[in-house]
Design a protein around this motif. Structure first.
Motif, PDB file in Angstrom:
ATOM      1  N   ILE A 118      48.435  75.108  47.880  1.00  0.00           N
ATOM      2  CA  ILE A 118      47.469  74.632  46.947  1.00  0.00           C
ATOM      3  C   ILE A 118      47.707  74.211  45.596  1.00  0.00           C
ATOM      4  N   ILE A 119      47.788  73.195  44.690  1.00  0.00           N
ATOM      5  CA  ILE A 119      48.043  73.140  43.600  1.00  0.00           C
ATOM      6  C   ILE A 119      46.854  72.840  42.844  1.00  0.00           C
ATOM      7  N   GLY A 120      46.718  72.835  41.431  1.00  0.00           N
ATOM      8  CA  GLY A 120      45.515  72.459  40.606  1.00  0.00           C
ATOM      9  C   GLY A 120      45.414  73.350  39.189  1.00  0.00           C
ATOM     10  N   PRO A 121      44.589  72.843  38.444  1.00  0.00           N
ATOM     11  CA  PRO A 121      43.707  71.669  38.919  1.00  0.00           C
ATOM     12  C   PRO A 121      44.276  70.325  38.489  1.00  0.00           C
ATOM     13  N   ILE A 122      44.161  69.582  39.441  1.00  0.00           N
ATOM     14  CA  ILE A 122      44.499  68.311  39.533  1.00  0.00           C
ATOM     15  C   ILE A 122      43.696  67.538  40.565  1.00  0.00           C
ATOM     16  N   GLY A 123      43.277  66.229  40.090  1.00  0.00           N
ATOM     17  CA  GLY A 123      42.321  65.407  40.571  1.00  0.00           C
ATOM     18  C   GLY A 123      42.637  64.253  41.770  1.00  0.00           C
ATOM     19  N   PHE A 124      41.724  63.440  41.635  1.00  0.00           N
ATOM     20  CA  PHE A 124      41.868  62.220  42.829  1.00  0.00           C
ATOM     21  C   PHE A 124      43.364  61.387  42.591  1.00  0.00           C
ATOM     22  N   SER A 125      43.662  61.151  41.274  1.00  0.00           N
ATOM     23  CA  SER A 125      44.696  60.478  40.972  1.00  0.00           C
ATOM     24  C   SER A 125      45.231  60.862  39.603  1.00  0.00           C
ATOM     25  N   ASP A 126      46.110  60.180  39.237  1.00  0.00           N
ATOM     26  CA  ASP A 126      46.823  60.467  37.730  1.00  0.00           C
ATOM     27  C   ASP A 126      45.690  60.217  36.592  1.00  0.00           C
ATOM     28  N   LEU A 127      44.872  59.118  36.997  1.00  0.00           N
ATOM     29  CA  LEU A 127      43.849  59.073  35.747  1.00  0.00           C
ATOM     30  C   LEU A 127      42.628  59.995  35.849  1.00  0.00           C
ATOM     31  N   TYR A 146      55.204  63.952  38.375  1.00  0.00           N
ATOM     32  CA  TYR A 146      54.442  64.856  39.174  1.00  0.00           C
ATOM     33  C   TYR A 146      53.096  64.697  39.830  1.00  0.00           C
ATOM     34  N   GLY A 147      53.228  64.944  41.130  1.00  0.00           N
ATOM     35  CA  GLY A 147      51.651  64.469  41.781  1.00  0.00           C
ATOM     36  C   GLY A 147      51.033  63.327  41.471  1.00  0.00           C
ATOM     37  N   PHE A 148      51.873  62.122  41.429  1.00  0.00           N
ATOM     38  CA  PHE A 148      51.358  60.938  41.216  1.00  0.00           C
ATOM     39  C   PHE A 148      51.594  60.216  42.700  1.00  0.00           C
ATOM     40  N   CYS A 149      50.167  59.361  42.853  1.00  0.00           N
ATOM     41  CA  CYS A 149      49.863  58.965  43.819  1.00  0.00           C
ATOM     42  C   CYS A 149      49.395  57.346  43.358  1.00  0.00           C
ATOM     43  N   PRO A 150      50.067  56.174  44.098  1.00  0.00           N
ATOM     44  CA  PRO A 150      49.765  54.860  43.626  1.00  0.00           C
ATOM     45  C   PRO A 150      48.296  54.676  43.799  1.00  0.00           C
ATOM     46  N   LEU A 151      47.679  53.907  42.693  1.00  0.00           N
ATOM     47  CA  LEU A 151      46.566  53.400  42.803  1.00  0.00           C
ATOM     48  C   LEU A 151      46.368  52.367  43.841  1.00  0.00           C
ATOM     49  N   SER A 152      45.412  52.333  44.441  1.00  0.00           N
ATOM     50  CA  SER A 152      44.964  51.342  45.688  1.00  0.00           C
ATOM     51  C   SER A 152      44.393  50.235  44.808  1.00  0.00           C
ATOM     52  N   GLY A 180      47.411  62.060  25.552  1.00  0.00           N
ATOM     53  CA  GLY A 180      46.888  62.614  26.650  1.00  0.00           C
ATOM     54  C   GLY A 180      48.103  63.349  27.095  1.00  0.00           C
ATOM     55  N   PRO A 181      47.618  64.396  28.216  1.00  0.00           N
ATOM     56  CA  PRO A 181      48.833  65.188  28.712  1.00  0.00           C
ATOM     57  C   PRO A 181      49.853  64.512  29.029  1.00  0.00           C
ATOM     58  N   GLU A 182      51.305  65.048  28.611  1.00  0.00           N
ATOM     59  CA  GLU A 182      52.520  64.479  28.858  1.00  0.00           C
ATOM     60  C   GLU A 182      53.219  65.574  29.581  1.00  0.00           C
ATOM     61  N   LEU A 183      53.749  65.394  30.785  1.00  0.00           N
ATOM     62  CA  LEU A 183      54.710  66.309  31.469  1.00  0.00           C
ATOM     63  C   LEU A 183      55.642  66.929  30.618  1.00  0.00           C
ATOM     64  N   HIS A 221      49.891  70.555  19.964  1.00  0.00           N
ATOM     65  CA  HIS A 221      48.551  71.600  19.615  1.00  0.00           C
ATOM     66  C   HIS A 221      47.999  72.054  20.977  1.00  0.00           C
ATOM     67  N   LYS A 222      48.489  71.415  22.172  1.00  0.00           N
ATOM     68  CA  LYS A 222      47.801  71.800  23.139  1.00  0.00           C
ATOM     69  C   LYS A 222      48.965  71.843  24.414  1.00  0.00           C
ATOM     70  N   ARG A 223      48.535  72.813  25.359  1.00  0.00           N
ATOM     71  CA  ARG A 223      49.497  73.041  26.579  1.00  0.00           C
ATOM     72  C   ARG A 223      48.492  73.327  27.672  1.00  0.00           C
ATOM     73  N   ARG A 224      48.773  72.563  28.745  1.00  0.00           N
ATOM     74  CA  ARG A 224      47.795  73.049  29.823  1.00  0.00           C
ATOM     75  C   ARG A 224      48.833  72.830  31.161  1.00  0.00           C
ATOM     76  N   ARG A 225      48.337  73.524  32.212  1.00  0.00           N
ATOM     77  CA  ARG A 225      49.199  73.954  33.365  1.00  0.00           C
ATOM     78  C   ARG A 225      48.497  73.471  34.600  1.00  0.00           C
ATOM     79  N   CYS A 226      49.472  73.019  35.649  1.00  0.00           N
ATOM     80  CA  CYS A 226      49.060  73.131  37.206  1.00  0.00           C
ATOM     81  C   CYS A 226      49.654  74.345  37.973  1.00  0.00           C
TER      82      CYS A 226
END
Length: 378
Positions: free
Chosen positions: A120-129, A227-233, A341-344, A362-367
């Protein structure tokens, strides 16, 4: 007593969407999600990601009161492409009680194992958007419309439950200079003269639409290895166009084409919607739209939503064309700074774009990541 149940009713979905607004009611840095978008995201009839994703959402209640929530999803298309058995968690919000988190994730883990997942990974959603990454630094900074906000104790809960860092994203304030950068302007002019690149101009939003599908297909190419990218349909692209272009200002849509009129790069920025969304608690009606319209007209902060360049055009001046025009318009509109926005953290192609500017990281976030072993949630 704490109970955790999967959501099955409209009433509980309303509680699920509203819980963060209650939890962060008095926090000046929290920015609500646009409720209309959230309802779309979790509606299989509205969100094309359900063509290859399946989800489940849980609420934790104590004495009839909501004390936590979480959703889990499996992206079968990405799992098949990468030959993996990963699941994701998203929309994790909880009071400061480790027992609530323990019970929520016990339900998530059980569902994942039942579906044959091993990680399991996260928090990460339906797509990169979608919103992704738990905030681990920058709790005193105002959130963005496109990012998550959370209390510091979320990290402690996840760590106690066996999660570890998988990857981080960083965010920057990029301060607008008093005048355009001569070096960027020079690169911009050379690229246009030597290669025939052209920055399109638009007077109406409907003029952008013919290029929008090209933009997002190119976005799929540009972000393919991240990371975690899935092409948009195609369906997700249609949805993204509806969501993005309903809020953007023409001043901040930058589309670069080559001599054959093919899109080779684009950038989208939006006047910050953080304050209007706080004022409306994430609602468009009855007055939320008026707050948003005011922000689109008068603003000192920009949110950088997307910037993408076709891979074969990296390092050939396309970014310079977008940045030069963006700087000019930001100066003309009295903008003080733009927030990325968040940049790897390891995405050097993006990080080097800001070397000519005064910036503040000024910010850092984690998966996070955790194996779905059979051991209990300690």
């Amino acid at each position: 007593m704490i109970s955790v149940q999967p959501i099955s009713s409209k009433h509980d979905w309303n509680l699920f969407f509203e819980f963060p607004n209650t939890l962060y009611r008095d926090n000046p840095c929290y920015v609500p999600t646009l409720l209309l978008d959230e309802r779309w995201n979790f509606n299989p009839r509205k969100n094309p990601a359900f063509e290859y994703c399946e989800t489940i959402a849980f609420l934790a209640k104590q004495d009839g009161k909501v004390v936590g929530r979480v959703a889990a999803l499996i992206n079968h298309k990405l799992n098949k492409a990468k030959e993996q058995a990963y699941m994701r968690f998203t929309r994790y919000d909880v009071i400061d009680d480790i027992e609530v988190s323990r019970l929520l994730f016990a339900a998530v883990f059980a569902w994942g194992r039942e579906k044959g997942m091993d990680t399991i990974i996260g928090p990460i959603g339906f797509s990169d958007l979608d919103k992704q990454g738990l905030l681990v630094d920058g709790f005193d900074q105002m959130g963005m419309f496109i990012t998550l906000y959370n209390h510091p104790y979320y990290h402690d809960h996840l760590t106690q439950l066996g999660f570890a860092k998988d990857i981080d994203w960083v965010e920057y304030k990029v301060f607008v200079p008093k005048k355009p950068d001569p070096r960027i302007e020079r690169i911009c002019k050379i690229a246009q003269k030597r290669h025939g690149y052209r920055l399109l101009s638009f007077s109406k939003k409907k003029e952008v639409i013919p290029y929008a599908h090209q933009m997002f297909h190119m976005y799929n190419e540009s972000f393919a290895k991240l990371y975690g990218f899935c092409p948009l349909s195609d369906g997700q692209i249609d949805m993204a166009i509806k969501q993005f272009f309903s809020l953007v200002s023409l001043d901040y849509i930058f589309v670069v084409v080559d001599a054959l009129q093919s899109v080779i790069g684009f950038g989208i920025m939006v006047p910050s919607l953080s304050k209007p969304l706080r004022a409306s608690r994430g609602r468009i009606f009855p007055l939320g739209f008026l707050h948003i319209l005011k922000a689109l007209k008068t603003h000192e902060v920009l949110d950088m939503y997307l910037i993408a360049v076709k891979p074969e055009y990296f390092g050939r001046g396309v970014n310079a064309i977008i940045m030069h025009e963006g700087i000019k318009r930001a100066i003309a509109n009295g903008v003080l700074y733009a927030e990325t926005g968040p940049e790897l953290e390891n995405n050097d192609n993006v990080q080097t774009q800001w070397k000519s500017f005064h910036t503040e990281q000024h910010k850092r976030r984690r998966c996070y990541i955790r194996p779905l072993t059979e051991e209990s949630v300690q």
